[in-house]
Every structure is written in structure tokens, then in C-alpha cells.
Design an enzyme around this catalytic site. Structure first.
Site, short mmCIF file in Angstrom:
data_model
loop_
_atom_site.label_atom_id
_atom_site.label_comp_id
_atom_site.label_asym_id
_atom_site.label_seq_id
_atom_site.Cartn_x
_atom_site.Cartn_y
_atom_site.Cartn_z
N ASN A 34 37.90 0.23 -55.53
CA ASN A 34 38.48 -1.80 -55.45
C ASN A 34 36.67 -1.70 -54.60
O ASN A 34 37.15 -2.64 -53.52
CB ASN A 34 39.34 -1.91 -55.03
CG ASN A 34 40.41 -2.35 -56.13
OD1 ASN A 34 40.50 -2.45 -56.87
ND2 ASN A 34 41.49 -1.62 -54.96
N CYS A 35 35.67 -0.45 -54.92
CA CYS A 35 34.92 -0.62 -54.41
C CYS A 35 33.34 -1.52 -55.15
O CYS A 35 33.59 -1.43 -56.31
CB CYS A 35 34.66 0.75 -53.75
SG CYS A 35 32.23 0.56 -53.05
#
Length: 161
Positions: A34-35
Site C-alpha cells: 500500500n505504498c
């Protein structure tokens, strides 16, 4: 090369002896699902597919130390990587890369190849370490896209640096 004289658990839970990668060109990357750099999985997979038959491997190490961007279980991470990016390179169980609980692999990588101005800590997800066949290590920051490593990978594969 002592860096690869370690065993680490894969996402599946199986233990992988890293020494099987000695003599290859190895790209080690701390990853997160989730970057803002998660899209780099696509480029990492492309590099792996392009060079794996020539002695190159990517090793992914999920880490939740940066803004909790890897909260999922090892099973969740495996599903995410396969479903969204078709990842087939080895992915390892979630680890710490900084602090007192940092994996020994990362402690050694950071000491051997410090970052800008000698900083050892990993600053963010998708920091990369390229290990040549001879064991020379080059460090790249998160903003370095996988395709930007092609010249260095080819040099390491074909020029025995």
C-alpha cells in the site's frame, strides 16, 4: 559471501537458504502493498523475467515499518502480489529492516552498503540492493525505478563486476 549465508522464511512459511543464490546477481528489495512505490512490483517482475535465465534473481522482503503500508498477513501479501502484479520471484515473510529487530540480512546490507552520507537506516519501501556475482553491493533509493537498474544488472551479469 556472508550476506547470503542466511536462511529466511518465504511467504509460504518454507525456509529458504539464501546461499542458493550465491554466484548469481541478486536484487534485494523491501516491499509494501500500500505504498506510492508499489507499482514497482511490475518493473521488478519484468526485470526478473528478462534476466532470470541469465543468473539474475529478485528477492522481495515485505516490511510494515513505513507508515504501516504492509499490514496484511503473509498469505494476504502473496495473494496481492500474484493477483495484481503476477509476481513469480521469491517473496519472503514480512520482516523489519530497521531497529533492534531488523533481520540480520538487512543489518549486514545496511552496514556494507550505507546510503547517502553514510546513513545506514532504510528510509522507505522499495529501497534496493544489487549484489554482483563477486559480492559487491550497490544501494538504490526508493525513487530509483527498476528499469533504471538495467545497465547495472547487465554489467553485473556480463562483466563479472
Amino acid at each position: 559471501m556472508s550476506i547470503l549465508n542466511k536462511s529466511m522464511p518465504l511467504l509460504s512459511g518454507d525456509i529458504q537458504d539464501l546461499s542458493v543464490y550465491q554466484g548469481q546477481v541478486v536484487l534485494i528489495v523491501n516491499t509494501a502493498s500500500n505504498c506510492g512505490f508499489t507499482y514497482q512490483y511490475e518493473g521488478l517482475q519484468a526485470l526478473y523475467e528478462q534476466y532470470k535465465d541469465q543468473g539474475f534473481v529478485v528477492l522481495g522482503f515485505p516490511c510494515n515499518q513505513f507508515a504501516e503500508q504492509e499490514k496484511g498477513s503473509n498469505s494476504d501479501i502473496a495473494t496481492f502480489c500474484q493477483k495484481n502484479y503476477g509476481v513469480t520471484f521469491p517473496m519472503f515473510a514480512k520482516i523489519d529492516v530497521n531497529g533492534s529487530n531488523a533481520a540480520p540480512l538487512y543489518k549486514e546490507l545496511k552496514t556494507t552498503a550505507p546510503g547517502v552520507m553514510g546513513t545506514e537506516n532504510i528510509k522507505w519501501n522499495f529501497t534496493k540492493f544489487l549484489i554482483s556475482k563477486s559480492g559487491a553491493i550497490t544501494r538504490y533509493g526508493s525513487t530509483t525505478k527498476p528499469q533504471e537498474l538495467i545497465n547495472d544488472i547487465e554489467a553485473a551479469l556480463y562483466q563479472s563486476i
